[in-house]
Write an enzyme that holds these catalytic residues in place. Structure first.
Site, PDB file in Angstrom:
ATOM      1  N   ASN A   1       0.876  -1.171   0.000  1.00 49.10           N
ATOM      2  CA  ASN A   1       0.000   0.000   0.000  1.00 49.10           C
ATOM      3  C   ASN A   1       0.912   1.219   0.000  1.00 49.10           C
ATOM      4  O   ASN A   1       1.446   1.610   1.039  1.00 49.10           O
ATOM      5  CB  ASN A   1      -0.915  -0.011   1.223  1.00 49.10           C
TER       6      ASN A   1
ATOM      7  N   LYS B   1       3.285   0.842   3.211  1.00 45.60           N
ATOM      8  CA  LYS B   1       2.854  -0.179   4.151  1.00 45.60           C
ATOM      9  C   LYS B   1       2.920  -1.521   3.449  1.00 45.60           C
ATOM     10  O   LYS B   1       2.557  -1.629   2.270  1.00 45.60           O
ATOM     11  CB  LYS B   1       1.418   0.085   4.630  1.00 45.60           C
TER      12      LYS B   1
ATOM     13  N   ARG C   1      -2.620  -2.100  -3.505  1.00 46.88           N
ATOM     14  CA  ARG C   1      -3.795  -1.255  -3.353  1.00 46.88           C
ATOM     15  C   ARG C   1      -3.701  -0.109  -4.353  1.00 46.88           C
ATOM     16  O   ARG C   1      -2.702   0.616  -4.394  1.00 46.88           O
ATOM     17  CB  ARG C   1      -3.871  -0.681  -1.942  1.00 46.88           C
TER      18      ARG C   1
ATOM     19  N   LEU D   1     -15.374   3.814   9.879  1.00 50.68           N
ATOM     20  CA  LEU D   1     -15.104   5.068  10.578  1.00 50.68           C
ATOM     21  C   LEU D   1     -13.656   5.094  11.053  1.00 50.68           C
ATOM     22  O   LEU D   1     -13.296   4.519  12.078  1.00 50.68           O
ATOM     23  CB  LEU D   1     -16.049   5.224  11.778  1.00 50.68           C
TER      24      LEU D   1
ATOM     25  N   GLY E   1     -10.449   8.692   7.681  1.00 53.45           N
ATOM     26  CA  GLY E   1     -11.379   8.773   6.566  1.00 53.45           C
ATOM     27  C   GLY E   1     -12.593   7.930   6.925  1.00 53.45           C
ATOM     28  O   GLY E   1     -12.454   6.922   7.628  1.00 53.45           O
TER      29      GLY E   1
ATOM     30  N   ARG F   1     -11.645  15.988   6.781  1.00 52.61           N
ATOM     31  CA  ARG F   1     -12.464  16.297   5.612  1.00 52.61           C
ATOM     32  C   ARG F   1     -13.875  16.687   6.043  1.00 52.61           C
ATOM     33  O   ARG F   1     -14.430  16.129   6.986  1.00 52.61           O
ATOM     34  CB  ARG F   1     -12.530  15.103   4.662  1.00 52.61           C
TER      35      ARG F   1
ATOM     36  N   VAL G   1     -12.183   4.151  14.571  1.00 50.65           N
ATOM     37  CA  VAL G   1     -13.230   4.739  15.413  1.00 50.65           C
ATOM     38  C   VAL G   1     -14.381   3.758  15.587  1.00 50.65           C
ATOM     39  O   VAL G   1     -14.871   3.537  16.701  1.00 50.65           O
ATOM     40  CB  VAL G   1     -13.734   6.063  14.815  1.00 50.65           C
ATOM     41  N   GLY G   2     -14.810   3.151  14.510  1.00 53.72           N
ATOM     42  CA  GLY G   2     -15.944   2.232  14.577  1.00 53.72           C
ATOM     43  C   GLY G   2     -15.714   1.061  15.504  1.00 53.72           C
ATOM     44  O   GLY G   2     -16.632   0.608  16.196  1.00 53.72           O
TER      45      GLY G   2
ATOM     46  N   GLU H   1      -8.232  -4.838   5.461  1.00 53.76           N
ATOM     47  CA  GLU H   1      -8.141  -4.520   4.045  1.00 53.76           C
ATOM     48  C   GLU H   1      -6.964  -5.224   3.372  1.00 53.76           C
ATOM     49  O   GLU H   1      -7.055  -5.625   2.207  1.00 53.76           O
ATOM     50  CB  GLU H   1      -8.026  -3.003   3.864  1.00 53.76           C
TER      51      GLU H   1
END
Length: 374
Positions: A8, A15, A67, A185, A188, A217, A307-308, A360
């Protein structure tokens, strides 16, 4: 034994993660400050990748998965990289000027360093190519949109794909039978309505700027704000771009883009932090309601990413007041210190509220193997 290296490449970072067999991680790491004028910083992606690969056990490498942020309308699935694929990715640079050039650099360096090893591009946008024309078309002059590629592409596709699939598995139901709203979350953030494994609506659009409030953002806003800032405030377009992408969201509202810091300030009585939290959660709630209406039947809402997965207060506030829609968060389950995939709604809730860690890199590896494995 299959072995896949996932790369990535960002504009100044790399990464990597090396997988073996069924998702076993052999090695992983990150190289930062690429191209920066600092002691010890790699000169370019070639030096960074060469250094990283020098310490990796790459014998018998099956493939390298990359990616790639933007696949436009060209790529609906992963693609084995050849010169034509590289050229097509390069043509999409105007749609992702901050991302695709770095992704291309990683592919070109890996091809040079690992000749004979298949290179596969996995696109963030590909999962959303199942959007209907009505879901992906902006209501502007059709000829202008066609000429300049103005279209809802959507992003975070690898995350929404793996999380929706794992949500169905968590519920013990076939993916084709499950309708899910996935909420990625992180710094981004994006929402996605997934109908039987297919993306049918997503909050990010032409770029990752649209949709939910994010770390830096703005997410959704009246387009006239841009004209107002340009005509009335005299701000150049480049500065407005920087404002909306790097100095808005939680950072713009409260001065911090890290949710942990925001929650601590909110708990201490900081009014700006409290307002930022409410704006953030209100936006999520509005998307959940809209996607429930789009799907017609909702089986699960799943939180994922930094966050999620780790902010119970966000999960509770984002779904507060939706009880009449069958959406309820169980406080005890929500606050439990578990870290794996889990259900945080009451056992008898009509809509399961879940937390499912994203991965991911493994999704990129899985998709890579899907196009190169014999």
């Amino acid at each position: 034994m299959t072995r896949v290296l996932v790369l990535n490449c960002g504009s100044s970072s790399l990464k990597y993660r090396l997988f073996e067999g069924d998702a076993a991680v052999v090695a992983s790491g990150i190289v930062e400050r690429i191209g920066e004028d600092e002691p010890g910083a790699p000169r370019d992606h070639a030096e960074a990748l060469s250094t990283a690969m020098a310490g990796l056990p790459l014998e018998g490498l099956t493939a390298v998965g990359h990616r790639v942020v933007h696949g436009g309308l060209t790529f609906t699935a992963p693609a084995v990289v050849d010169d034509a694929v590289l050229a097509a990715i390069a043509e999409l640079v105007p749609l992702a000027p901050l991302h695709n050039p770095a992704n291309l650099a990683g592919i070109e360096v890996a091809r040079a360093l690992l000749p004979g090893v298949p290179q596969v591009a996995v696109f963030d946008t590909a999962f959303h190519r199942t959007l209907s024309p009505a879901a992906s078309t902006y209501a502007i002059d059709a000829a202008t949109a066609e000429r300049y590629g103005i279209h809802r592409y959507g992003f975070h596709g690898t995350s929404h794909a793996i999380v929706s699939r794992r949500t169905a598995a968590l519920l013990g139901r076939p993916l084709a039978e499950v309708n899910t709203v996935t909420l990625h979350l992180g710094n981004g953030a994006s929402a996605c309505a997934v109908e039987g494994g297919r993306s049918v609506a997503t909050s990010m659009g032409l770029s990752p700027l649209e949709g939910l409030v994010m770390g830096t953002r703005s997410g959704d806003l009246d387009p006239a704000i841009i004209f107002h800032l340009h005509r009335v405030a005299g701000l150049p377009l480049g500065e407005i771009d920087d404002l909306l992408n790097r100095r808005s969201g939680l950072a713009g509202l409260a001065g911090v883009n890290d949710m942990r810091t925001l929650l601590a300030r909110r708990a201490s009585g900081d009014g700006a932090a409290a307002l930022a939290f409410e704006v953030y959660c209100r936006r999520i709630r509005s998307y959940v309601g809209a996607y429930y209406a789009q799907l017609g039947r909702l089986d699960a809402i799943t939180f994922t990413a930094g966050v999620g997965e780790n902010a119970p207060a966000v999960r509770a506030a984002a779904l507060a007041g939706l009880d009449r829609l069958g959406i309820v968060v169980d406080p005890v389950r929500n606050d439990a210190p578990d870290r794996g995939a889990r259900v945080i709604s009451p056992p008898d809730a009509p809509v399961a509220v879940c937390v499912v860690p994203t991965d991911e890199e493994w999704e990129i590896a899985r998709q890579t193997l899907g196009v190169v494995a014999p």
